[in-house]
Design an enzyme around this catalytic site. Sequence first.
Site, PDB file in Angstrom:
ATOM      1  N   ALA A 131      87.221 -44.889   4.648  1.00  0.00           N
ATOM      2  CA  ALA A 131      86.881 -43.721   5.760  1.00  0.00           C
ATOM      3  C   ALA A 131      88.421 -43.265   6.371  1.00  0.00           C
ATOM      4  O   ALA A 131      88.424 -42.292   6.851  1.00  0.00           O
ATOM      5  CB  ALA A 131      86.020 -44.431   6.968  1.00  0.00           C
ATOM      6  N   LEU A 166      89.863 -40.843   4.137  1.00  0.00           N
ATOM      7  CA  LEU A 166      89.036 -39.444   4.411  1.00  0.00           C
ATOM      8  C   LEU A 166      89.774 -39.033   5.554  1.00  0.00           C
ATOM      9  O   LEU A 166      90.049 -37.606   5.564  1.00  0.00           O
ATOM     10  CB  LEU A 166      87.726 -39.789   4.318  1.00  0.00           C
ATOM     11  CG  LEU A 166      86.918 -38.639   5.145  1.00  0.00           C
ATOM     12  CD1 LEU A 166      87.009 -37.240   3.922  1.00  0.00           C
ATOM     13  CD2 LEU A 166      85.486 -38.897   5.300  1.00  0.00           C
ATOM     14  N   TYR A 167      89.847 -39.803   6.650  1.00  0.00           N
ATOM     15  CA  TYR A 167      90.414 -38.972   7.745  1.00  0.00           C
ATOM     16  C   TYR A 167      91.773 -38.144   7.711  1.00  0.00           C
ATOM     17  O   TYR A 167      92.134 -37.187   8.141  1.00  0.00           O
ATOM     18  CB  TYR A 167      90.420 -39.828   9.034  1.00  0.00           C
ATOM     19  CG  TYR A 167      88.892 -40.479   9.324  1.00  0.00           C
ATOM     20  CD1 TYR A 167      87.625 -39.615   9.108  1.00  0.00           C
ATOM     21  CD2 TYR A 167      88.682 -41.809   9.859  1.00  0.00           C
ATOM     22  CE1 TYR A 167      86.504 -40.368   9.345  1.00  0.00           C
ATOM     23  CE2 TYR A 167      87.598 -42.179  10.055  1.00  0.00           C
ATOM     24  CZ  TYR A 167      86.250 -41.573   9.666  1.00  0.00           C
ATOM     25  OH  TYR A 167      85.066 -41.991  10.037  1.00  0.00           O
ATOM     26  N   HIS A 168      92.579 -39.367   6.854  1.00  0.00           N
ATOM     27  CA  HIS A 168      93.967 -38.872   6.901  1.00  0.00           C
ATOM     28  C   HIS A 168      93.882 -37.671   5.835  1.00  0.00           C
ATOM     29  O   HIS A 168      94.791 -36.806   6.143  1.00  0.00           O
ATOM     30  CB  HIS A 168      94.867 -39.768   6.361  1.00  0.00           C
ATOM     31  CG  HIS A 168      95.285 -40.996   7.289  1.00  0.00           C
ATOM     32  ND1 HIS A 168      95.516 -42.264   7.073  1.00  0.00           N
ATOM     33  CD2 HIS A 168      95.247 -41.039   8.568  1.00  0.00           C
ATOM     34  CE1 HIS A 168      96.024 -43.089   7.884  1.00  0.00           C
ATOM     35  NE2 HIS A 168      95.861 -41.998   8.976  1.00  0.00           N
ATOM     36  N   PHE A 213      93.888 -35.864   9.851  1.00  0.00           N
ATOM     37  CA  PHE A 213      94.148 -36.818  11.145  1.00  0.00           C
ATOM     38  C   PHE A 213      95.430 -37.648  10.941  1.00  0.00           C
ATOM     39  O   PHE A 213      95.935 -38.218   9.937  1.00  0.00           O
ATOM     40  CB  PHE A 213      92.874 -37.774  11.229  1.00  0.00           C
ATOM     41  CG  PHE A 213      91.727 -37.264  11.799  1.00  0.00           C
ATOM     42  CD1 PHE A 213      91.468 -37.211  13.021  1.00  0.00           C
ATOM     43  CD2 PHE A 213      90.977 -36.299  10.953  1.00  0.00           C
ATOM     44  CE1 PHE A 213      90.189 -36.606  13.797  1.00  0.00           C
ATOM     45  CE2 PHE A 213      89.709 -35.817  11.541  1.00  0.00           C
ATOM     46  CZ  PHE A 213      89.351 -35.708  12.826  1.00  0.00           C
TER      47      PHE A 213
END
Length: 187
Positions: free
Chosen positions: A146, A149-151, A155
């Site tokens: 997760a 994914l965000y990076h 993010f």
Amino acid sequence: MTVLRRVGAEGFAQSLHRVVEIYGAAMRPPADQVAGRAAIMRAHASHPGFTCLFAETEDGTLVGFGYGFHGMPGQWWHDVVRRALADRNGHQAAEEWFGDAFEIAEIHVHPDHQNRGIGRRLMHALCEGRTERTAVLSTLDQPTAARHLYHSLGFTDLISGFTFPGGYEPYAILGVRLPLPGPGTPG
């Protein structure tokens, strides 16, 4: 193939038992925390700007979900995290990230359906068309899929090693300026 379906607060509340099942399978929380998490989720649906997406198989089976809302003073997560960011990086940084933020409260995909791009699709669809300046979220402060994914969606870590009041696990607080880069972004 999964399809994304937008549901309002009422549809979310009606499917809360299914949502909590997905949350439990993905997060594996202690059993005594599940009822509390369900109550928190129900309360989130009343926040301004609430939006929710269900990821469903063609036969209508729920395999993932994500939701968020406009963050504002008086909301527990917003107040706790904004104060922590102000303490660490100053009030200007807290205002920049939390003064007009879309708070992504939950996004989970059942483990049997992970690594198929569902989480990425949920993130893009949740953020699409949002008028807020930023999107913020918290995730375990570990090198999880997760967090990767965000990076990959742009993010950045605003705070690492943050433990919520009453909690015990360290979290990372992440933020991105909206709009998100396009859905074809590699990662």
